[in-house]
Scaffold this active site. Structure first.
Site, PDB file in Angstrom:
ATOM      1  CG  ASP A  81     157.634  87.840   9.924  1.00 15.18           C
ATOM      2  OD1 ASP A  81     158.947  87.080  10.086  1.00 15.18           O
ATOM      3  OD2 ASP A  81     157.193  88.562   8.973  1.00 15.18           O
TER       4      ASP A  81
ATOM      5  CG  HIS B  60     154.660  82.890 -10.081  1.00 12.29           C
ATOM      6  ND1 HIS B  60     154.782  84.208 -10.136  1.00 12.29           N
ATOM      7  CD2 HIS B  60     156.178  83.876  -8.662  1.00 12.29           C
ATOM      8  CE1 HIS B  60     154.818  84.980  -9.989  1.00 12.29           C
ATOM      9  NE2 HIS B  60     155.987  85.251  -8.911  1.00 12.29           N
TER      10      HIS B  60
ATOM     11  CB  ALA C 112     152.428  90.566   6.297  1.00  7.11           C
TER      12      ALA C 112
ATOM     13  CG  ASN D  65     162.561  79.527  -0.011  1.00  5.37           C
ATOM     14  OD1 ASN D  65     161.531  79.906   1.278  1.00  5.37           O
ATOM     15  ND2 ASN D  65     163.344  79.919  -0.573  1.00  5.37           N
TER      16      ASN D  65
ATOM     17  N   GLY E 140     155.044  85.591   6.748  1.00  9.47           N
ATOM     18  CA  GLY E 140     155.433  86.548   6.764  1.00  9.47           C
ATOM     19  C   GLY E 140     154.932  87.753   6.740  1.00  9.47           C
TER      20      GLY E 140
ATOM     21  CG  ASP F 149     152.787  85.726 -12.489  1.00  7.37           C
ATOM     22  OD1 ASP F 149     153.462  86.403 -12.394  1.00  7.37           O
ATOM     23  OD2 ASP F 149     152.729  84.115 -11.561  1.00  7.37           O
TER      24      ASP F 149
HETATM   25  N1  NAD Z   1     154.032  84.316  -6.408  1.00  5.10           N
HETATM   26  C1  NAD Z   1     154.046  85.227  -6.633  1.00  5.10           C
HETATM   27  O1  NAD Z   1     152.835  85.861  -7.319  1.00  5.10           O
HETATM   28  C2  NAD Z   1     154.453  85.860  -5.730  1.00  5.10           C
HETATM   29  C3  NAD Z   1     154.402  88.344  -6.374  1.00  5.10           C
HETATM   30  C4  NAD Z   1     155.104  88.168  -5.104  1.00  5.10           C
HETATM   31  C5  NAD Z   1     156.403  88.082  -4.051  1.00  5.10           C
HETATM   32  N2  NAD Z   1     156.656  86.565  -3.604  1.00  5.10           N
HETATM   33  C6  NAD Z   1     157.178  86.422  -2.804  1.00  5.10           C
HETATM   34  O2  NAD Z   1     156.309  86.548  -1.572  1.00  5.10           O
HETATM   35  C7  NAD Z   1     157.633  86.397  -0.189  1.00  5.10           C
HETATM   36  C8  NAD Z   1     157.466  87.133   0.771  1.00  5.10           C
HETATM   37  O3  NAD Z   1     157.634  88.897  -0.353  1.00  5.10           O
HETATM   38  P1  NAD Z   1     158.053  90.092   0.403  1.00  5.10           P
HETATM   39  O4  NAD Z   1     157.969  91.333  -0.079  1.00  5.10           O
HETATM   40  O5  NAD Z   1     156.271  90.330   1.484  1.00  5.10           O
HETATM   41  O6  NAD Z   1     159.131  90.454   1.086  1.00  5.10           O
HETATM   42  P2  NAD Z   1     159.671  90.753   2.533  1.00  5.10           P
HETATM   43  O7  NAD Z   1     160.792  89.765   3.207  1.00  5.10           O
HETATM   44  O8  NAD Z   1     158.817  91.889   2.412  1.00  5.10           O
HETATM   45  O9  NAD Z   1     158.514  89.509   3.826  1.00  5.10           O
HETATM   46  C9  NAD Z   1     159.205  88.525   4.393  1.00  5.10           C
HETATM   47  C10 NAD Z   1     158.576  87.756   6.076  1.00  5.10           C
HETATM   48  O10 NAD Z   1     158.995  86.818   5.943  1.00  5.10           O
HETATM   49  C11 NAD Z   1     159.264  86.221   6.838  1.00  5.10           C
HETATM   50  N3  NAD Z   1     159.874  84.802   7.086  1.00  5.10           N
HETATM   51  C12 NAD Z   1     160.428  84.602   6.071  1.00  5.10           C
HETATM   52  N4  NAD Z   1     161.077  83.326   6.960  1.00  5.10           N
HETATM   53  C13 NAD Z   1     159.661  82.914   7.685  1.00  5.10           C
HETATM   54  C14 NAD Z   1     159.375  81.483   8.327  1.00  5.10           C
HETATM   55  N5  NAD Z   1     160.142  80.442   8.378  1.00  5.10           N
HETATM   56  N6  NAD Z   1     157.501  82.106   8.622  1.00  5.10           N
HETATM   57  C15 NAD Z   1     156.912  82.887   8.391  1.00  5.10           C
HETATM   58  N7  NAD Z   1     158.066  84.149   8.577  1.00  5.10           N
HETATM   59  C16 NAD Z   1     158.982  84.024   7.030  1.00  5.10           C
HETATM   60  C17 NAD Z   1     160.392  87.147   7.248  1.00  5.10           C
HETATM   61  O11 NAD Z   1     161.016  87.445   8.105  1.00  5.10           O
HETATM   62  C18 NAD Z   1     159.928  88.829   6.689  1.00  5.10           C
HETATM   63  O12 NAD Z   1     159.090  89.796   7.509  1.00  5.10           O
HETATM   64  C19 NAD Z   1     158.838  86.307  -1.582  1.00  5.10           C
HETATM   65  O13 NAD Z   1     159.196  84.395  -1.497  1.00  5.10           O
HETATM   66  C20 NAD Z   1     158.333  86.509  -2.743  1.00  5.10           C
HETATM   67  O14 NAD Z   1     159.588  86.311  -3.433  1.00  5.10           O
HETATM   68  C21 NAD Z   1     155.152  85.719  -4.438  1.00  5.10           C
END
Ligand code: NAD
Length: 333
Positions: free
Chosen positions: A42, A187, A17, A105, A11, A159
């Site tokens: 990505d 989460h 990132a 997912n 991602g 969290d």
């Molecule tokens: N666990 C936590 O505490 C926590 C906190 C915040 C966000 N998140 C999660 O993190 C994830 C990313 O968030 P974000 O804001 O960066 O989202 P974002 O949409 O800005 O970026 C996600 C990136 O992942 C890429 N992607 C999608 N499928 C992919 C694959 N199969 N292989 C590689 N890359 C792929 C997308 O093209 C995109 O560039 C989301 O699922 C969000 O819910 C988790």
């Protein structure tokens, strides 16, 4: 200086990132003397954006960043990894149900787990961030049978940090004066931020959180709700999910895996539940209090759990069991 370690961020063209890569590349996570090869994965439509991120990383002129590999191919991205930070996942689109999201997912994390199994070092440390993080982590772990289950964890440190900060603000102390906060479970909205073992340093004295805050109703009510719903509040305000704070939490989590947790302190992270003594059901990735030494985590055992906590721990476990069972149906197909 040491040989470069190989660190994957998936991602890599996304918003987390964008906040994360600079910290990782400048040594905040793996140390100031540890050169790094960054592997950035990505999907094909994001390759142009990813190219821009690569240019920016180059323009930072960072001494530890030895090589950047940007790719949409798992066999390139997962090769010989020392650490994998799996951020990329399928976001929920309009009209998409929870089941559809989970299905998409499962496919991603099954593929990436298989790639870890095939291409990464067996010592690789894997941190799953993409949501639903706990279940995605479980799927990746199950799809990588040759890698020890203990090498997998999911992010609940955001969290944990949120909860610490809420208490710190309430007591008028820095967040670092609040320790041993626990996040139990998923989460998600059902997570349980538990302050029963939390200590606050007030004017040089370590006191129980309840004595420091002096407001039990808040700690058992609004505090829990605020932490549980913080992600949604941020999305409402920013129209984007947490980016900067998620990146900081990822750095905290991976740095603790690499260098260990401070003596006598514990942090929260999602780990494999089998073998725990808290009666949390087996075969889940569930957030526990852990201590880390020599790159291995141990659940902090023997903490007293009252009925209030027990009910909340069970509720979040039930949600995780349902999520796992749905995910396993998709995995079998
Ligand atoms: N666990 C936590 O505490 C926590 C906190 C915040 C966000 N998140 C999660 O993190 C994830 C990313 O968030 P974000 O804001 O960066 O989202 P974002 O949409 O800005 O970026 C996600 C990136 O992942 C890429 N992607 C999608 N499928 C992919 C694959 N199969 N292989 C590689 N890359 C792929 C997308 O093209 C995109 O560039 C989301 O699922 C969000 O819910 C988790």
């Amino acid at each position: 200086m040491a040989e470069p370690i190989r660190v994957l961020v998936t991602g890599a063209a996304g918003q987390i990132a964008y906040s994360l890569l600079f910290s990782v590349a400048k040594g905040d996570v793996f140390g100031k003397n540890q050169p790094i090869t960054l592997l950035l994965l990505d999907i094909p439509p994001m390759m142009t954006v990813l190219g821009g991120v690569v240019m920016e990383l180059q323009d930072c002129a960072l001494p530890l960043l030895r090589e950047i590999v940007a790719t949409d191919k798992v066999e390139v991205a997962f090769k010989d990894l020392d650490a994998a930070i799996l951020v990329g996942s399928m976001p929920r689109k309009e009209g998409m149900g929870r089941k559809d999201l989970l299905k998409a997912n499962v496919a991603i994390f099954q593929t990436q787990g298989a790639a870890l199994d095939k291409y990464a070092k067996k010592t690789v440390k894997v941190l799953v961030v993409g949501n639903p993080a706990n279940t995605n982590c479980l799927i990746a772990m199950k799809s990588a049978p040759s890698i020890p289950k203990e090498n997998f964890s999911c992010l609940t440190r955001l969290d944990h940090n949120r909860a610490r900060s809420q208490v710190a603000m309430r007591c008028g102390v820095p967040a670092t004066h609040v320790k041993n906060m626990i996040i139990w479970g998923n989460h998600s909205f059902t997570q349980y931020p538990d302050v029963h073992h939390c200590k606050v340093n007030v004017s040089g004295n370590e006191v129980d959180c309840f004595d420091a805050v002096k407001d039990e109703a808040w700690l058992k009510g609004d505090f829990i709700a605020t932490v549980q719903q913080r992600g949604a509040a941020i999305i409402k305000a920013r129209k984007l999910s947490s980016g900067m704070s998620a990146a900081k939490a990822i750095c905290d989590h991976m740095r603790d895996i690499w260098f260990g947790t401070p003596e006598g302190e514990f942090i929260s992270m999602g780990v494999y539940s089998t073998g725990n003594t808290y009666k949390v059901p087996n075969d889940l990735i569930y957030s526990f209090p852990v201590q880390i030494k020599n790159k291995s985590w141990k659940i902090v055992e023997g903490l007293a759990i009252n009925d209030f906590s027990k009910a909340k721990m069970e509720a979040t476990a039930t949600e995780l069991i349902n999520e796992r069972n749905t995910a396993m149906e998709f995995l079998a197909k």
